[in-house]
Design a protein around this motif. Sequence first.
Motif, PDB file in Angstrom:
ATOM      1  N   PRO A  38       0.824  -1.206   0.000  1.00  0.00           N
ATOM      2  CA  PRO A  38       0.000   0.000   0.000  1.00  0.00           C
ATOM      3  C   PRO A  38       0.863   1.263   0.000  1.00  0.00           C
ATOM      4  O   PRO A  38       2.003   1.253   0.466  1.00  0.00           O
ATOM      5  N   ALA A  39       0.292   2.340  -0.520  1.00  0.00           N
ATOM      6  CA  ALA A  39       0.963   3.642  -0.454  1.00  0.00           C
ATOM      7  C   ALA A  39       0.954   4.090   1.006  1.00  0.00           C
ATOM      8  O   ALA A  39      -0.067   3.989   1.689  1.00  0.00           O
ATOM      9  N   GLU A  40       2.095   4.564   1.480  1.00  0.00           N
ATOM     10  CA  GLU A  40       2.195   4.995   2.879  1.00  0.00           C
ATOM     11  C   GLU A  40       1.669   6.413   3.075  1.00  0.00           C
ATOM     12  O   GLU A  40       1.407   6.825   4.201  1.00  0.00           O
ATOM     13  N   ARG A  41       1.526   7.164   1.968  1.00  0.00           N
ATOM     14  CA  ARG A  41       1.037   8.536   2.036  1.00  0.00           C
ATOM     15  C   ARG A  41       0.240   8.822   0.770  1.00  0.00           C
ATOM     16  O   ARG A  41       0.335   8.085  -0.208  1.00  0.00           O
ATOM     17  N   ASP A  42      -0.539   9.879   0.776  1.00  0.00           N
ATOM     18  CA  ASP A  42      -1.247  10.307  -0.428  1.00  0.00           C
ATOM     19  C   ASP A  42      -0.222  10.719  -1.477  1.00  0.00           C
ATOM     20  O   ASP A  42       0.771  11.388  -1.153  1.00  0.00           O
ATOM     21  N   LEU A  43      -0.454  10.312  -2.718  1.00  0.00           N
ATOM     22  CA  LEU A  43       0.465  10.632  -3.813  1.00  0.00           C
ATOM     23  C   LEU A  43      -0.323  11.206  -4.980  1.00  0.00           C
ATOM     24  O   LEU A  43      -1.398  10.714  -5.310  1.00  0.00           O
ATOM     25  N   ASP A  44       0.238  12.225  -5.607  1.00  0.00           N
ATOM     26  CA  ASP A  44      -0.328  12.755  -6.838  1.00  0.00           C
ATOM     27  C   ASP A  44       0.607  12.375  -7.967  1.00  0.00           C
ATOM     28  O   ASP A  44       1.787  12.725  -7.948  1.00  0.00           O
ATOM     29  N   THR A  45       0.088  11.613  -8.936  1.00  0.00           N
ATOM     30  CA  THR A  45       0.874  11.232 -10.101  1.00  0.00           C
ATOM     31  C   THR A  45       0.365  12.009 -11.306  1.00  0.00           C
ATOM     32  O   THR A  45      -0.616  12.749 -11.203  1.00  0.00           O
ATOM     33  N   ALA A  46       1.008  11.822 -12.441  1.00  0.00           N
ATOM     34  CA  ALA A  46       0.593  12.517 -13.661  1.00  0.00           C
ATOM     35  C   ALA A  46      -0.815  12.123 -14.077  1.00  0.00           C
ATOM     36  O   ALA A  46      -1.520  12.898 -14.713  1.00  0.00           O
ATOM     37  N   SER A  47      -1.260  10.928 -13.700  1.00  0.00           N
ATOM     38  CA  SER A  47      -2.558  10.457 -14.189  1.00  0.00           C
ATOM     39  C   SER A  47      -3.632  10.301 -13.114  1.00  0.00           C
ATOM     40  O   SER A  47      -4.810  10.310 -13.438  1.00  0.00           O
ATOM     41  N   VAL A  48      -3.254  10.152 -11.855  1.00  0.00           N
ATOM     42  CA  VAL A  48      -4.263   9.836 -10.842  1.00  0.00           C
ATOM     43  C   VAL A  48      -3.735  10.175  -9.446  1.00  0.00           C
ATOM     44  O   VAL A  48      -2.523  10.189  -9.219  1.00  0.00           O
ATOM     45  N   ARG A  49      -4.645  10.439  -8.526  1.00  0.00           N
ATOM     46  CA  ARG A  49      -4.285  10.613  -7.118  1.00  0.00           C
ATOM     47  C   ARG A  49      -4.357   9.236  -6.466  1.00  0.00           C
ATOM     48  O   ARG A  49      -5.319   8.483  -6.659  1.00  0.00           O
ATOM     49  N   ILE A  50      -3.349   8.902  -5.680  1.00  0.00           N
ATOM     50  CA  ILE A  50      -3.276   7.605  -5.003  1.00  0.00           C
ATOM     51  C   ILE A  50      -3.390   7.863  -3.499  1.00  0.00           C
ATOM     52  O   ILE A  50      -2.450   8.387  -2.894  1.00  0.00           O
ATOM     53  N   PRO A  51      -4.526   7.521  -2.909  1.00  0.00           N
ATOM     54  CA  PRO A  51      -4.690   7.748  -1.471  1.00  0.00           C
ATOM     55  C   PRO A  51      -3.835   6.779  -0.648  1.00  0.00           C
ATOM     56  O   PRO A  51      -3.605   5.639  -1.060  1.00  0.00           O
ATOM     57  N   ALA A  52      -3.375   7.235   0.493  1.00  0.00           N
ATOM     58  CA  ALA A  52      -2.634   6.367   1.404  1.00  0.00           C
ATOM     59  C   ALA A  52      -3.468   5.129   1.694  1.00  0.00           C
ATOM     60  O   ALA A  52      -4.691   5.201   1.842  1.00  0.00           O
TER      61      ALA A  52
END
Length: 142
Positions: free
Chosen positions: A6-20
Amino acid sequence: MVDRRPAERDLDTASVRIPAGSMGAVRFQVIGKVDGVPRVVLDHVTRTAEDQVPEWPTPPEGGGCYRVVITGEPSLRCDLVHHAEHGDHNVSGMIVTAQRLVNAVPAVVAAPGGLVTALDLPLVTGTGLVSTVSTGSSDGAA
């Protein structure tokens, strides 16, 4: 072998936001064996941030790489590092993925009507697709 993290933190990528807590990284291997002994290993790691899962294999440079390890005599390791024009390995990964499909368009159009699979098509190559326009590369690569 497939390992998901899992993502350990919220991430903003070029295509999508990935919630922690959602899918942040995945690693899988495709292993070729001879008589039950691993001989060729394709190790694929996808991270949504370069600092994720540092214990997994990392590219020799930048954020994107495909690694092939051949165990034998001699043993070989090949790192295929890719970057887009502006350094984004995610963009270049999408381009690499799309190349076979795009290059298959003429063969699909020429095929008889109905469903067509990769087994129905001739070998799809980039024959005749090399540009004569200079990319400005100074290392001699085209």
